[in-house]
Enzyme design. Structure first.
Site, PDB file in Angstrom:
ATOM      1  N   CYS A   8       6.762 -11.053 -11.550  1.00  0.00           N
ATOM      2  CA  CYS A   8       7.411 -12.345 -11.835  1.00  0.00           C
ATOM      3  C   CYS A   8       8.922 -12.193 -11.749  1.00  0.00           C
ATOM      4  O   CYS A   8       9.616 -13.097 -11.274  1.00  0.00           O
ATOM      5  CB  CYS A   8       7.014 -12.863 -13.214  1.00  0.00           C
ATOM      6  N   ASN A  88      -6.649  -4.150  -6.385  1.00  0.00           N
ATOM      7  CA  ASN A  88      -7.166  -3.373  -7.504  1.00  0.00           C
ATOM      8  C   ASN A  88      -7.258  -4.259  -8.741  1.00  0.00           C
ATOM      9  O   ASN A  88      -6.352  -5.048  -9.012  1.00  0.00           O
ATOM     10  CB  ASN A  88      -6.240  -2.187  -7.784  1.00  0.00           C
ATOM     11  N   HIS A 101      -1.981  -8.803  -6.815  1.00  0.00           N
ATOM     12  CA  HIS A 101      -1.274  -8.440  -5.590  1.00  0.00           C
ATOM     13  C   HIS A 101      -2.254  -7.863  -4.586  1.00  0.00           C
ATOM     14  O   HIS A 101      -3.147  -7.098  -4.939  1.00  0.00           O
ATOM     15  CB  HIS A 101      -0.139  -7.449  -5.854  1.00  0.00           C
ATOM     16  N   HIS A 103      -2.576  -5.507  -1.392  1.00  0.00           N
ATOM     17  CA  HIS A 103      -1.922  -4.470  -0.597  1.00  0.00           C
ATOM     18  C   HIS A 103      -2.344  -4.635   0.862  1.00  0.00           C
ATOM     19  O   HIS A 103      -3.538  -4.769   1.146  1.00  0.00           O
ATOM     20  CB  HIS A 103      -2.385  -3.072  -1.013  1.00  0.00           C
TER      21      HIS A 103
HETATM   22  P1  AMP Z   1      -1.598  -1.398  -8.173  1.00  0.00           P
HETATM   23  O1  AMP Z   1      -1.727   0.056  -8.528  1.00  0.00           O
HETATM   24  O2  AMP Z   1      -2.699  -1.917  -7.320  1.00  0.00           O
HETATM   25  O3  AMP Z   1      -1.383  -2.245  -9.420  1.00  0.00           O
HETATM   26  O4  AMP Z   1      -0.302  -1.520  -7.282  1.00  0.00           O
HETATM   27  C1  AMP Z   1       0.992  -1.641  -7.788  1.00  0.00           C
HETATM   28  C2  AMP Z   1       1.911  -1.286  -6.679  1.00  0.00           C
HETATM   29  O5  AMP Z   1       3.220  -1.756  -6.987  1.00  0.00           O
HETATM   30  C3  AMP Z   1       2.044   0.225  -6.429  1.00  0.00           C
HETATM   31  O6  AMP Z   1       1.637   0.509  -5.101  1.00  0.00           O
HETATM   32  C4  AMP Z   1       3.527   0.488  -6.672  1.00  0.00           C
HETATM   33  O7  AMP Z   1       4.052   1.475  -5.799  1.00  0.00           O
HETATM   34  C5  AMP Z   1       4.136  -0.869  -6.439  1.00  0.00           C
HETATM   35  N1  AMP Z   1       5.402  -1.113  -7.105  1.00  0.00           N
HETATM   36  C6  AMP Z   1       5.725  -0.846  -8.394  1.00  0.00           C
HETATM   37  N2  AMP Z   1       6.971  -1.245  -8.665  1.00  0.00           N
HETATM   38  C7  AMP Z   1       7.461  -1.802  -7.515  1.00  0.00           C
HETATM   39  C8  AMP Z   1       8.712  -2.400  -7.139  1.00  0.00           C
HETATM   40  N3  AMP Z   1       9.727  -2.531  -8.002  1.00  0.00           N
HETATM   41  N4  AMP Z   1       8.855  -2.832  -5.870  1.00  0.00           N
HETATM   42  C9  AMP Z   1       7.848  -2.704  -4.978  1.00  0.00           C
HETATM   43  N5  AMP Z   1       6.652  -2.168  -5.272  1.00  0.00           N
HETATM   44  C10 AMP Z   1       6.463  -1.710  -6.513  1.00  0.00           C
HETATM   45 ZN    ZN Z   2       3.716 -12.073 -13.157  1.00  0.00          ZN
END
Ligand code: AMP
Ligand code: ZN
Length: 115
Positions: A8, A88, A101, A103
């Site tokens: 957010c 996930n 999110h 990927h």
């Molecule tokens: P998940 O493990 O599916 O919740 O994925 C979260 C993803 O967010 C991971 O692949 C992280 O590398 C990515 N992530 C965390 N912080 C940031 C950020 N500030 N900017 C871009 N990606 C991020």
């Molecule tokens: Zn949010």
């Protein structure tokens, strides 16, 4: 908007991100810790904590996320060789950010099954 949610805060601009695409309903940016040559996250511009919170009232956000993800796959030249979408959910699913999110992973041969 959830004030203590990282994604957010990326939507609001409080936290910077390497943006790839954006419209009224969805935002895409590069993952900070890429697991493939192309690793892009596409998120709804509404705080939906996980897939478990998807419902008839917010389904337009999921549609916007998937449409943006396909446009990005084409723009990033991933569609010929193929790519993977991953969402996930929860602890065992490996979810670390509680804002839905998708990927997009591509640019190399991906293994199956996942770990
Ligand atoms: P998940 O493990 O599916 O919740 O994925 C979260 C993803 O967010 C991971 O692949 C992280 O590398 C990515 N992530 C965390 N912080 C940031 C950020 N500030 N900017 C871009 N990606 C991020
Ligand atoms: Zn949010």
């Amino acid at each position: 908007m959830s004030e203590n949610c990282l994604f957010c805060n990326i939507i609001s601009g409080t936290v910077p991100a390497d943006k790839v695409d954006e419209n009224d309903l969805a935002l895409a940016f590069r993952d900070i810790n890429p697991q493939a040559p192309a690793h892009i996250l596409v998120i709804p511009k509404l705080h939906i904590a996980s897939t478990l919170e998807l419902n008839d009232d917010n389904s337009q956000y999921l549609q916007a996320v998937t449409q943006m993800a396909n446009a990005i796959a084409k723009n990033e030249d991933l569609s010929d060789q193929g790519f993977r979408w991953v969402i996930n959910t929860g602890k065992y699913g490996g979810q670390t950010v509680d804002h839905l999110h998708l990927h997009i992973l591509g640019g190399r041969q991906l293994n199956w099954p996942p770990g």
